[in-house]
Motif scaffolding. Structure first.
Motif, mmCIF file in Angstrom:
data_model
loop_
_atom_site.group_PDB
_atom_site.id
_atom_site.type_symbol
_atom_site.label_atom_id
_atom_site.label_comp_id
_atom_site.label_asym_id
_atom_site.label_seq_id
_atom_site.Cartn_x
_atom_site.Cartn_y
_atom_site.Cartn_z
ATOM 1 N N GLY A 28 32.632 -16.961 13.776
ATOM 2 C CA GLY A 28 31.762 -16.212 14.674
ATOM 3 C C GLY A 28 31.514 -14.790 14.222
ATOM 4 N N GLY A 29 32.066 -14.385 13.100
ATOM 5 C CA GLY A 29 31.891 -13.032 12.572
ATOM 6 C C GLY A 29 33.130 -12.574 11.836
ATOM 7 N N ALA A 30 32.932 -11.995 10.665
ATOM 8 C CA ALA A 30 34.055 -11.579 9.823
ATOM 9 C C ALA A 30 34.674 -10.281 10.318
ATOM 10 C CB ALA A 30 33.589 -11.411 8.382
ATOM 11 N N TYR A 31 35.986 -10.166 10.137
ATOM 12 C CA TYR A 31 36.731 -8.947 10.454
ATOM 13 C C TYR A 31 38.001 -8.951 9.614
ATOM 14 C CZ TYR A 31 39.066 -12.326 13.539
ATOM 15 O OH TYR A 31 39.697 -13.430 14.041
ATOM 16 N N PRO A 32 38.691 -7.809 9.470
ATOM 17 C CA PRO A 32 39.900 -7.785 8.645
ATOM 18 C C PRO A 32 40.933 -8.784 9.148
ATOM 19 C CG PRO A 32 39.174 -5.552 9.111
ATOM 20 C CD PRO A 32 38.336 -6.465 9.969
ATOM 21 N N PRO A 33 41.427 -9.680 8.302
ATOM 22 C CA PRO A 33 42.400 -10.683 8.755
ATOM 23 C C PRO A 33 43.687 -10.046 9.261
ATOM 24 C CG PRO A 33 41.441 -11.295 6.643
ATOM 25 C CD PRO A 33 41.030 -9.879 6.904
ATOM 26 N N PRO A 34 44.273 -10.580 10.340
ATOM 27 C CA PRO A 34 45.547 -10.067 10.846
ATOM 28 C C PRO A 34 46.661 -10.245 9.817
ATOM 29 C CG PRO A 34 44.462 -11.450 12.485
ATOM 30 C CD PRO A 34 43.715 -11.638 11.206
ATOM 31 N N ALA A 35 47.727 -9.491 9.997
ATOM 32 C CA ALA A 35 48.879 -9.596 9.106
ATOM 33 C C ALA A 35 49.422 -11.016 9.123
ATOM 34 C CB ALA A 35 49.970 -8.617 9.552
ATOM 35 N N GLY A 36 49.826 -11.496 7.968
ATOM 36 C CA GLY A 36 50.407 -12.820 7.842
ATOM 37 C C GLY A 36 49.411 -13.924 7.569
ATOM 38 N N VAL A 37 48.129 -13.627 7.625
ATOM 39 C CA VAL A 37 47.110 -14.642 7.376
ATOM 40 C C VAL A 37 46.947 -14.862 5.879
ATOM 41 C CG1 VAL A 37 44.625 -15.121 7.517
ATOM 42 C CG2 VAL A 37 45.861 -14.285 9.530
ATOM 43 N N GLN A 38 46.954 -16.114 5.470
ATOM 44 C CA GLN A 38 46.744 -16.494 4.074
ATOM 45 C C GLN A 38 45.448 -17.250 3.852
ATOM 46 O OE1 GLN A 38 50.947 -18.347 4.165
ATOM 47 N NE2 GLN A 38 50.577 -17.992 2.002
ATOM 48 N N VAL A 39 44.932 -17.856 4.919
ATOM 49 C CA VAL A 39 43.736 -18.697 4.821
ATOM 50 C C VAL A 39 42.748 -18.272 5.900
ATOM 51 C CG1 VAL A 39 42.843 -21.058 4.872
ATOM 52 C CG2 VAL A 39 45.147 -20.613 3.981
ATOM 53 N N VAL A 40 41.486 -18.123 5.522
ATOM 54 C CA VAL A 40 40.439 -17.722 6.453
ATOM 55 C C VAL A 40 39.240 -18.654 6.284
ATOM 56 C CG1 VAL A 40 38.740 -15.932 7.003
ATOM 57 C CG2 VAL A 40 41.094 -15.292 6.569
ATOM 58 N N SER A 41 38.613 -19.027 7.406
ATOM 59 C CA SER A 41 37.328 -19.720 7.366
ATOM 60 C C SER A 41 36.269 -18.782 7.914
ATOM 61 C CB SER A 41 37.373 -21.013 8.196
ATOM 62 O OG SER A 41 36.188 -21.761 8.029
ATOM 63 N N ARG A 42 35.166 -18.630 7.135
ATOM 64 C CA ARG A 42 34.067 -17.750 7.520
ATOM 65 C C ARG A 42 32.720 -18.435 7.292
ATOM 66 N NH1 ARG A 42 35.699 -11.734 5.072
ATOM 67 N NH2 ARG A 42 37.240 -11.206 6.699
ATOM 68 N N ASP A 43 31.702 -17.945 7.987
ATOM 69 C CA ASP A 43 30.352 -18.452 7.804
ATOM 70 C C ASP A 43 29.858 -18.169 6.387
ATOM 71 O OD1 ASP A 43 27.816 -19.426 9.399
ATOM 72 O OD2 ASP A 43 27.150 -17.786 8.111
ATOM 73 N N HIS A 44 29.001 -19.051 5.867
ATOM 74 C CA HIS A 44 28.522 -18.897 4.488
ATOM 75 C C HIS A 44 27.696 -17.634 4.287
ATOM 76 C CE1 HIS A 44 24.244 -20.149 5.095
ATOM 77 N NE2 HIS A 44 24.750 -20.832 6.100
ATOM 78 N N ASP A 45 27.186 -17.033 5.373
ATOM 79 C CA ASP A 45 26.463 -15.765 5.239
ATOM 80 C C ASP A 45 27.398 -14.582 5.032
ATOM 81 O OD1 ASP A 45 23.902 -16.773 5.426
ATOM 82 O OD2 ASP A 45 23.785 -16.540 7.605
ATOM 83 N N ASP A 46 28.684 -14.751 5.353
ATOM 84 C CA ASP A 46 29.646 -13.657 5.242
ATOM 85 C C ASP A 46 30.371 -13.697 3.904
ATOM 86 O OD1 ASP A 46 29.205 -12.443 7.698
ATOM 87 O OD2 ASP A 46 30.602 -13.752 8.748
ATOM 88 N N PRO A 47 30.917 -12.557 3.474
ATOM 89 C CA PRO A 47 31.707 -12.545 2.237
ATOM 90 C C PRO A 47 33.107 -13.083 2.487
ATOM 91 C CG PRO A 47 31.729 -10.370 3.221
ATOM 92 C CD PRO A 47 30.813 -11.216 4.078
ATOM 93 N N PRO A 48 33.778 -13.583 1.466
ATOM 94 C CA PRO A 48 35.168 -14.009 1.628
ATOM 95 C C PRO A 48 36.090 -12.814 1.815
ATOM 96 C CG PRO A 48 34.520 -14.136 -0.675
ATOM 97 C CD PRO A 48 33.281 -13.783 0.090
ATOM 98 N N ALA A 49 37.286 -13.067 2.309
ATOM 99 C CA ALA A 49 38.294 -12.018 2.497
ATOM 100 C C ALA A 49 39.082 -11.841 1.198
ATOM 101 C CB ALA A 49 39.233 -12.389 3.636
ATOM 102 N N ALA A 50 39.168 -10.634 0.740
ATOM 103 C CA ALA A 50 39.839 -10.356 -0.530
ATOM 104 C C ALA A 50 41.301 -10.778 -0.490
ATOM 105 C CB ALA A 50 39.742 -8.867 -0.861
ATOM 106 N N GLY A 51 41.736 -11.471 -1.539
ATOM 107 C CA GLY A 51 43.142 -11.799 -1.710
ATOM 108 C C GLY A 51 43.630 -13.010 -0.948
ATOM 109 N N LEU A 52 42.748 -13.707 -0.217
ATOM 110 C CA LEU A 52 43.156 -14.846 0.582
ATOM 111 C C LEU A 52 42.477 -16.121 0.085
ATOM 112 C CD1 LEU A 52 42.948 -13.344 4.199
ATOM 113 C CD2 LEU A 52 44.851 -13.280 2.575
ATOM 114 N N TYR A 53 42.922 -17.263 0.607
ATOM 115 C CA TYR A 53 42.218 -18.521 0.381
ATOM 116 C C TYR A 53 41.097 -18.580 1.397
ATOM 117 C CZ TYR A 53 41.333 -23.469 -0.495
ATOM 118 O OH TYR A 53 40.743 -24.659 -0.836
ATOM 119 N N ASN A 54 39.862 -18.725 0.927
ATOM 120 C CA ASN A 54 38.693 -18.644 1.791
ATOM 121 C C ASN A 54 37.950 -19.972 1.868
ATOM 122 O OD1 ASN A 54 37.979 -15.569 2.545
ATOM 123 N ND2 ASN A 54 39.015 -15.641 0.554
#
Length: 286
Positions: free
Chosen positions: A66-92
């Motif tokens: 629903g919209g990208a934002y800085p991942p909370p502490a402890g997060v290793q994997v993020v799912s984001r919309d294809h219009d958004d950029p991936p999160a640096a350093g994580l599995y996206n």
């Protein structure tokens, strides 16, 4: 079958691109021969085997479609919309609405690629106001896949590691105009293309088809409310611990965590998957 699904809103502004760094994840060799299940109407193109990286199992996860934002502490994997950029350093994981048109975006598709009933009316997912795409013939599946493949290409270029194609279960909302075999034949095309780009691909919901994951080329599962509806075991039977669970209620989170908290990636989000800082934002874990 999942009863509650969420959808990414269209982005109003583009976010600056972030570089996605690699994380330690398991590798799996996948067969990209692309054969559709027995009895399915069309098989995906043949291709050699490839190695893709799966999301780490039982990892900290955040659902940000629903919209990208800085991942909370402890997060290793993020799912984001294809219009958004991936999160640096994580599995996206890159979300695409693969089986339905976004609300109001019917004109982005050829009219004949929208599913029509016997009276000529477009068939909609009533819960989300989304027109169903017509995957009933090999020719239409190929044309639809060409458009979705372009999104997959964008995901790969941005640095995503996996694809989450939503609405695999749209056939169940098609007034019996589409079949599960047609859905499987179509997703096999997407799997073959994702693997050709070095990306893993998820089965989104649709527990009743999990047993066909080898034939359809799907690598892991993203399951909404499998704790709520006692379906998590259906996914682990097919995908082992490579199952990501999203719950939308406190009771659902409790059930998922009590049964699967030591094995699976589990998060509770608000049903609108609001960005952090929004009034409706909810995120909790086991």
């Amino acid at each position: 079958m999942m009863r509650n699904r969420v959808r990414s809103a269209r982005r109003l502004t583009a976010l600056a691109a972030l570089a996605a760094a690699a994380v330690a994840v398991p590798l799996v060799t996948v067969d990209r021969a692309g054969a559709a299940p027995a009895g399915a109407p069309h098989a995906a193109p043949a291709a050699p085997a490839a190695t893709v990286a799966l999301p780490p199992a039982h990892a900290g996860f955040d659902y940000q479609i629903g919209g990208a934002y800085p991942p909370p502490a402890g997060v290793q994997v993020v799912s984001r919309d294809h219009d958004d950029p991936p999160a640096a350093g994580l599995y996206n994981i890159c979300y695409v609405n693969a089986f339905q048109a976004q609300p109001g975006a019917e004109s982005d598709w050829g009219s004949d690629l929208l599913l029509h009933d016997a009276g000529g009316k477009v068939v909609y997912d009533q819960d989300w106001g989304e027109a169903l795409l017509d995957v009933s013939t090999a020719a239409k599946r190929t044309r639809i896949a060409d458009k979705v493949d372009a999104w997959i290409d964008q995901c790969a270029a941005k640095g995503y590691q996996a694809i989450e194609p939503d609405n695999y279960d749209s056939y169940s909302r098609s007034k019996k105009l589409l079949t599960s075999g047609e859905a499987e034949a179509y997703i096999s095309l997407l799997s073959a293309h994702a693997h050709a780009k070095g990306l893993a691909i998820a089965q989104k919901n649709t527990s009743e088809l999990a047993g066909d994951r080898s034939a359809t080329g799907l690598d892991f599962a993203v399951a909404e409310e499998c704790g709520t509806y006692d379906e998590c075991g259906d996914y682990t039977a097919a995908f082992g611990n490579h199952v990501i669970v999203i719950e939308y209620t406190a009771k659902g989170l409790t059930k998922a965590c009590s049964g699967w908290g030591s094995r699976l990636s589990i998060v509770r989000r608000d049903v609108d998957v609001s960005p952090a800082g929004s009034s409706g934002y909810v995120r909790k874990t086991c």
